[in-house]
Enzyme design. Structure first.
Site, PDB file in Angstrom:
ATOM      1  N   LEU A  45       0.701  -1.398  -0.144  1.00 18.28           N
ATOM      2  CA  LEU A  45       0.049  -0.062  -0.185  1.00 18.28           C
ATOM      3  C   LEU A  45       0.892   1.238   0.009  1.00 18.28           C
ATOM      4  CD1 LEU A  45      -2.846  -0.809   2.751  1.00 18.28           C
ATOM      5  CD2 LEU A  45      -3.233   0.022   0.436  1.00 18.28           C
ATOM      6  N   ASP A  46       0.543   2.329  -0.676  1.00 19.10           N
ATOM      7  CA  ASP A  46       1.475   3.511  -0.861  1.00 19.10           C
ATOM      8  C   ASP A  46       1.410   4.158   0.744  1.00 19.10           C
ATOM      9  OD1 ASP A  46       1.708   3.245  -3.578  1.00 19.10           O
ATOM     10  OD2 ASP A  46       0.157   4.551  -4.041  1.00 19.10           O
ATOM     11  N   PRO A  47       2.245   4.821   0.888  1.00 18.54           N
ATOM     12  CA  PRO A  47       2.509   5.450   2.416  1.00 18.54           C
ATOM     13  C   PRO A  47       1.476   6.580   2.562  1.00 18.54           C
ATOM     14  CG  PRO A  47       4.640   5.555   1.379  1.00 18.54           C
ATOM     15  CD  PRO A  47       3.590   4.844   0.411  1.00 18.54           C
ATOM     16  N   ALA A  49      -1.761   5.652   2.073  1.00 20.37           N
ATOM     17  CA  ALA A  49      -2.837   4.966   1.826  1.00 20.37           C
ATOM     18  C   ALA A  49      -2.921   4.193   3.285  1.00 20.37           C
ATOM     19  CB  ALA A  49      -3.077   3.972   0.624  1.00 20.37           C
TER      20      ALA A  49
END
Length: 303
Positions: A45-47, A49
């Site tokens: 997951l992106d930071p 998100a």
């Protein structure tokens, strides 16, 4: 200070990854809390998100590939009237339309275009690689390369809330779907631009209705290993979409020795969860594949 002693530990943790932390950092913090010798995540997951990040400990890493391919569900807030260089809150914004005047009727009509099978061009700010180099590293250098469109499936796309310049959407989608790209494409279809203002992953199949746990919750039990272990799911919980095949102790031994097994009963071809039956005990031992009524092992667990 004594060095931390790591241990053999098998299971799956449904971590609620916090905002602002990389998936790898979250993995390492959880691994340290559980003192697990081996750990891996199942698609980052992106930071920026938050939400469900299944972590696999020990032998569970052997089934992590099935979670990479799983359907996922997200909640996202789309901001209209601007575009972003990264497709989310982190990038530089460009004003496209000062008063986008979004209505639920207007947005609802556009959302209909994005349900089902659609084509997406992956964003430059992604972990995909070009000639061995991650695209996001090229993007940070101001380099943009051509990316091939890919087919993804939007199983469900619901409008939960709408204002004149933003909307909250619930997205259920196939693997490989970029929510940033989806939101950007919706903004382009409306002619006003859009980027992701917030993103939370609420489910990864097959864990759709199961709770996830924050690092804060887990940290409260950092000195209680037995209590921490209660947060783990069994390894085979990741494979509930596969049919089950029970084997006798003798059959299990053949499979565990790498030999093929001719099944007595007619069995459909495909992948199966394999279980060893010994009296009243049943133990998950791995994944097998049946073809022409012959069972061959795909992945074996080592307990």
């Amino acid at each position: 200070m004594a060095r931390r002693q790591f241990r053999k530990l098998d299971g799956i943790l449904l971590l609620d990854k916090p905002l602002g932390m990389s998936s790898n950092k979250a993995l390492q913090e959880a691994r340290f809390l559980f003192a697990a010798e081996k750990a891996g995540h199942t698609g980052s997951l992106d930071p920026l998100a938050s939400g469900m990040l299944p972590l696999c400990f020990g032998e569970a890493t052997k089934v992590s590939g099935f979670l990479l391919d799983a359907d996922k569900r997200y909640l996202t807030t789309a901001r209209f009237g601007y575009t972003s260089t990264t497709g989310d809150e982190e990038g530089e914004k460009q004003l496209i339309q000062a008063c986008p005047n979004i209505t639920s009727e207007k947005l609802g009509a556009v959302l209909a275009q994005f349900r089902g099978e659609i084509q997406q061009i992956p964003p430059m700010y992604s972990a995909l690689k070009k000639d061995g180099q991650p695209l996001y590293k090229l993007a940070r250098q101001g380099i943009e390369v051509e990316r091939a469109a890919r087919t993804v499936v939007i199983h469900d796309l619901k409008l939960l809330d709408c204002s004149s310049d933003s909307a909250t959407l619930e997205v259920q989608c196939s693997k490989g779907t970029y929510i940033r790209t989806l939101v950007e494409d919706i903004g382009a279809a409306l002619g006003v631009g859009a980027y992701v203002a917030s993103l939370r992953r609420t489910a990864v199949s097959p864990f759709n209705s199961l709770p996830m746990y924050s690092l804060e919750t887990l940290t409260a039990f950092k000195n209680q290993q037995e209590r921490l272990d209660e947060f783990l799911l069994p390894v085979d919980q990741a494979l509930t979409h596969l049919p089950k095949l029970d084997l006798s102790e003798a059959e299990s031994l053949l499979i565990q020795q790498g030999q093929k097994l001719v099944l007595e009963q007619k069995t459909e071809s495909g992948l199966y969860r394999l279980y060893k039956k010994n009296n009243e005990q049943v133990q998950f031992i791995g994944i097998g594949e049946v073809s022409n009524n012959v069972l061959r092992v795909k992945r074996l667990l080592a307990y």
